[in-house]
Design a protein around this motif. Structure first.
Motif, mmCIF file in Angstrom:
data_model
loop_
_atom_site.group_PDB
_atom_site.id
_atom_site.type_symbol
_atom_site.label_atom_id
_atom_site.label_comp_id
_atom_site.label_asym_id
_atom_site.label_seq_id
_atom_site.Cartn_x
_atom_site.Cartn_y
_atom_site.Cartn_z
ATOM 1 N N UNK A 173 10.904 63.109 41.094
ATOM 2 C CA UNK A 173 9.452 63.068 41.545
ATOM 3 C C UNK A 173 8.487 64.364 40.845
ATOM 4 N N UNK A 174 7.801 64.009 40.067
ATOM 5 C CA UNK A 174 7.088 65.459 39.278
ATOM 6 C C UNK A 174 6.217 65.892 40.621
ATOM 7 N N UNK A 175 5.567 67.080 40.442
ATOM 8 C CA UNK A 175 4.612 67.455 41.368
ATOM 9 C C UNK A 175 3.198 67.157 41.189
ATOM 10 N N UNK A 176 2.814 66.587 42.454
ATOM 11 C CA UNK A 176 1.376 66.327 42.403
ATOM 12 C C UNK A 176 0.650 67.526 41.997
ATOM 13 N N UNK A 177 -0.613 67.389 41.593
ATOM 14 C CA UNK A 177 -1.560 68.500 41.474
ATOM 15 C C UNK A 177 -2.767 68.138 42.184
ATOM 16 N N UNK A 239 -6.367 65.012 44.269
ATOM 17 C CA UNK A 239 -5.038 65.083 44.183
ATOM 18 C C UNK A 239 -4.521 63.968 43.149
ATOM 19 N N UNK A 240 -3.628 64.567 42.011
ATOM 20 C CA UNK A 240 -3.528 63.704 41.159
ATOM 21 C C UNK A 240 -2.061 63.454 40.713
ATOM 22 N N UNK A 241 -1.377 62.395 40.530
ATOM 23 C CA UNK A 241 -0.166 62.089 40.187
ATOM 24 C C UNK A 241 -0.013 60.666 39.475
ATOM 25 N N UNK A 242 0.915 60.384 38.789
ATOM 26 C CA UNK A 242 1.164 59.165 37.979
ATOM 27 C C UNK A 242 2.466 58.384 38.346
ATOM 28 N N UNK A 243 2.221 57.175 38.387
ATOM 29 C CA UNK A 243 3.434 55.988 38.611
ATOM 30 C C UNK A 243 3.633 55.237 37.687
ATOM 31 N N UNK A 244 4.717 54.752 37.419
ATOM 32 C CA UNK A 244 5.232 53.664 36.601
ATOM 33 C C UNK A 244 5.556 52.373 37.099
ATOM 34 N N UNK A 245 5.231 51.372 36.559
ATOM 35 C CA UNK A 245 5.714 50.045 36.913
ATOM 36 C C UNK A 245 5.862 48.845 35.965
ATOM 37 N N UNK A 246 6.679 47.870 36.162
ATOM 38 C CA UNK A 246 6.508 46.666 35.144
ATOM 39 C C UNK A 246 5.884 45.683 35.965
ATOM 40 N N UNK A 247 5.206 44.972 35.098
ATOM 41 C CA UNK A 247 4.540 43.366 35.576
ATOM 42 C C UNK A 247 5.453 42.339 35.132
ATOM 43 N N UNK A 248 6.097 41.667 36.080
ATOM 44 C CA UNK A 248 6.836 40.670 35.612
ATOM 45 C C UNK A 248 6.094 39.078 35.550
ATOM 46 N N UNK A 249 4.818 39.473 36.272
ATOM 47 C CA UNK A 249 4.073 38.300 36.127
ATOM 48 C C UNK A 249 3.573 37.508 34.928
ATOM 49 N N UNK A 250 3.192 38.499 33.963
ATOM 50 C CA UNK A 250 3.176 38.082 32.711
ATOM 51 C C UNK A 250 4.164 37.409 31.872
ATOM 52 N N UNK A 251 5.436 37.734 32.413
ATOM 53 C CA UNK A 251 6.649 36.998 31.595
ATOM 54 C C UNK A 251 6.563 35.557 31.689
ATOM 55 N N UNK A 252 7.156 35.074 30.177
ATOM 56 C CA UNK A 252 7.057 33.568 30.223
ATOM 57 C C UNK A 252 8.256 33.321 29.237
ATOM 58 N N UNK A 253 8.307 32.077 28.774
ATOM 59 C CA UNK A 253 9.567 31.649 27.623
ATOM 60 C C UNK A 253 9.159 32.669 26.496
ATOM 61 N N UNK A 254 7.834 33.048 25.921
ATOM 62 C CA UNK A 254 7.623 33.732 24.463
ATOM 63 C C UNK A 254 7.081 34.961 25.095
ATOM 64 N N UNK A 255 6.813 35.292 26.371
ATOM 65 C CA UNK A 255 5.947 36.504 26.548
ATOM 66 C C UNK A 255 6.808 37.502 27.487
ATOM 67 N N UNK A 264 -2.958 58.145 39.034
ATOM 68 C CA UNK A 264 -3.791 58.077 40.369
ATOM 69 C C UNK A 264 -4.498 59.095 40.650
ATOM 70 N N UNK A 265 -5.901 59.053 41.257
ATOM 71 C CA UNK A 265 -6.676 60.190 41.351
ATOM 72 C C UNK A 265 -7.130 59.769 42.960
ATOM 73 N N UNK A 266 -6.964 60.826 43.960
ATOM 74 C CA UNK A 266 -7.602 60.688 45.249
ATOM 75 C C UNK A 266 -8.445 61.611 45.242
ATOM 76 N N UNK A 267 -9.880 60.986 45.376
ATOM 77 C CA UNK A 267 -11.137 62.166 44.995
ATOM 78 C C UNK A 267 -11.902 62.140 46.392
ATOM 79 N N UNK A 268 -12.191 63.523 46.763
ATOM 80 C CA UNK A 268 -12.870 63.825 47.943
ATOM 81 C C UNK A 268 -14.201 64.320 47.519
ATOM 82 N N UNK A 269 -15.233 63.536 47.627
ATOM 83 C CA UNK A 269 -16.517 63.796 47.106
ATOM 84 C C UNK A 269 -17.526 64.532 48.403
#
Length: 600
Positions: A173-177, A239-255, A264-269
């Motif tokens: 887990x990297x430190x959120x900023x 408050x800023x941090x980053x996440x990674x993920x993989x989208x299986x929905x696009x997967x197909x026979x040739x995709x 991600x940014x959580x902004x207090x305005x």
């Protein structure tokens, strides 16, 4: 009978010059049988006849040009192929873009549930009027509790249903900023109505670094880090941090699946400083290159190859269309200069402005614009599919491809215009366009007056008039009879005077625009339509160029008369009309009996 005898042959010394009397008699009888063919006086100048025939061929449609010279309409075929390819490309891209945007939006909703304190499902539904107020914090404790809740959700990422990982190769887990943006000086002394203020904005950031498993106490952590939050001077916090993920929905026979990183940014305005600090979550997607695994064939290039072939074909066909239309416009301008010189020398007068505009084909300009848009959009699409863009370029690509495809389908109207029934719509719009622009300009001035007045007076008391954009949208919907009762009923009754003003204002606008302006607008179009119908029955008005050209008869078009060569006489005419060698050399490219003038 005199017409065929006096009409000079276009190729002296050719086989047509030595026709037998029987053939000439047959030709004369053939011409006499159709009263639609115009008669030509015996002293018709040869140059004038050749010029007329060249201009007649220039303004023919592709079907007539095929009948006249058996010239294959390759430019028309290019446009047909382009429509098919770009439409197929757009359908594929639209499907992929919908999945991409929908996937991004769904992840943003997921992040809101994971990291935003007080978020509930009612805020995910776009309702009008809104079913809930803005998500905001109003107390200092709520501000720190929101930071603590977001950090806890980020630290406990394994509890999420989604396959999210940290932005680290070892999944640590990297430190959120946390960053705050506040005025350089902002102190309020409310008891004696005084303050100290400096509008310069300073940015200060810290990392939330805690041992694994320890919960954040942001109020104490920020204070211990030497950062002080002055809410009177605070403009915005993130408050800023980053996440990674993989989208299986696009997967197909040739995709293959897609790998994505979300910043991600959580902004207090707190820019309004009205005691309400709005809370917003933003998640910017970035496409990554997947490494894959041994159970999935990640080196399958079939999908990428097929899409690349389609993109290349679209770029090539649009480039060919661009060059052909550009060449057609260039050659049309050369022929215009020839016609201007001919009128100047032969009739001692200038070609009218309407006659000059006949050589400027707006359809070609529109085709060139849509070719450029589609070429740029296809290039961006190819780079997106090859993962050569690190940021989100889907919207830019869709803008180019969407506008280009819009103009491509508008271009179909040109070919429908070759048929009398469908051409009525085009001619009506063309006839009514100047009056519509003048009428719309006057109506726009009235509209602007109502818009600014409603925004100023009703804005604080009516949600549809909160901004200039929403005011314009509200008034435009009222013109079309949409949502009238809601517009009347939403008006606040805090000020009775403004409540009565809103009634007078809305009734006046609706009555003026629906019963007067809209009716006059329709009458302008109907007047143009009636004029076009009258032209169809009594004949269209002609410019001096159209009067000179005349109407080629059906027999001449299909008889092969236009297939005879006339380059030698026309070159001589060029030498006599043009003193400038540039025009002579340029026109030599479109000589040869006008065969190369076969434009769209």
């Amino acid at each position: 009978m005199e017409r065929m005898e006096s009409l000079p042959d276009e190729n002296t010394g050719t086989e047509e010059e030595n026709e037998t009397p029987e053939r000439n008699q047959g030709n004369r009888r053939n011409v006499q049988g159709y009263s639609s063919c115009p008669t030509t006086s015996s002293n018709l100048n040869q140059m004038e006849e050749k010029m007329r025939r060249k201009l007649q061929f220039f303004f023919m449609n592709p079907i007539e040009k095929w009948q006249a010279k058996r010239k294959f309409p390759y430019k028309f075929i290019v446009q047909v192929i382009k429509i098919i390819l770009v439409t197929f490309q757009l359908c594929l891209f639209a499907h992929n873009r919908y999945n991409h945007v929908n996937y991004t939006w769904d992840n943003r909703i997921t992040f809101s549930h994971l990291f935003l304190l007080g978020w509930d499902s009612t805020r995910e539904i776009n309702a009008y009027p809104p079913g809930a107020g803005p998500l905001a914090v109003y107390k200092i404790d709520e501000f720190y509790n929101t930071l603590d809740y977001a950090y806890a959700g980020y630290a406990n990422l394994s509890n999420a249903i989604g396959p999210y990982s940290y932005n680290d190769d070892n999944n640590n887990m990297p430190d959120p900023v946390f960053c705050q943006y506040n005025y350089k000086q902002g102190i309020i002394h409310g008891f004696n109505e005084s303050y100290e203020f400096n509008s310069e904005i300073n940015e200060t950031c810290i990392n939330f670094t805690l041992p694994n498993g320890q919960l954040l106490k942001s109020k104490h952590y920020i204070k211990d880090s030497g950062m002080e939050i002055n809410f009177a001077a605070l403009v915005r916090a993130k408050l800023m941090f980053s996440l990674k993920t993989i989208n299986f929905r696009a997967a197909g026979p040739i995709t293959p699946p897609e790998c994505v990183r979300f910043d991600v940014e959580i902004i207090f305005d707190n820019e309004d400083h009205d005691g309400q600090m709005s809370l917003v979550l933003e998640a910017e997607p970035y496409k990554l290159v997947c490494n894959g695994d041994k159970n999935y064939i990640t080196d399958n290039k079939i999908d990428q190859i097929l899409r690349s072939i389609l993109n290349i074909l679209v770029i090539l066909i649009c480039s060919a269309s661009l060059m052909l239309c550009s060449r057609a416009i260039y050659r049309a301008q050369l022929l215009k200069e020839l016609t201007v010189q001919f009128f100047r020398r032969a009739y001692n007068k200038e070609l009218s402005w309407d006659g000059r505009l006949e050589f400027l084909n707006i359809w070609y300009i529109m085709i060139i614009v849509n070719d450029l848009l589609i070429i740029m959009g296809s290039a961006i699409k190819e780079q997106i599919e090859r993962n050569q863009f690190t940021n989100d370029q889907w919207n830019v690509c869709s803008l180019f491809l969407g506008l280009g495809n819009l103009l491509v389908w508008f271009g179909v109207l040109r070919y429908l215009g070759f048929f009398k029934t469908y051409n009525v719509v085009i001619l009506t719009l063309k006839k009514a366009a100047p009056k519509i622009f003048r009428f719309s300009f006057c109506a726009l001035l009235l509209y602007a007056g109502f818009m600014f007045c409603g925004w100023l007076i009703l804005g604080p008391y009516h949600m549809k008039f909160r901004s200039l954009a929403t005011t314009s949208e509200c008034l435009f919907s009222l013109i079309n009879g949409d949502d009238m009762f809601a517009t009347f009923s939403i008006m606040s009754k805090k000020s009775p005077m403004l409540w009565w003003f809103s009634r007078v204002y809305l009734y006046s606008f609706i009555s003026l625009y629906i019963y007067v302006v809209l009716s006059l607008f329709i009458s302008v179009i109907m007047d143009a339509y009636d004029t076009i119908k009258q032209y169809y029955s009594e004949g269209f008005p002609k410019s001096d160029l159209q009067t000179f050209i005349g109407e080629p008869c059906i027999e001449e078009v299909s008889s092969g008369l236009y297939r005879t060569q006339s380059s030698s006489s026309l070159n001589a005419m060029m030498n006599s009309l043009f003193c400038c060698n540039f025009y002579r050399s340029a026109y030599s490219k479109i000589g040869g009996g006008g065969s190369n003038l076969n434009i769209l």
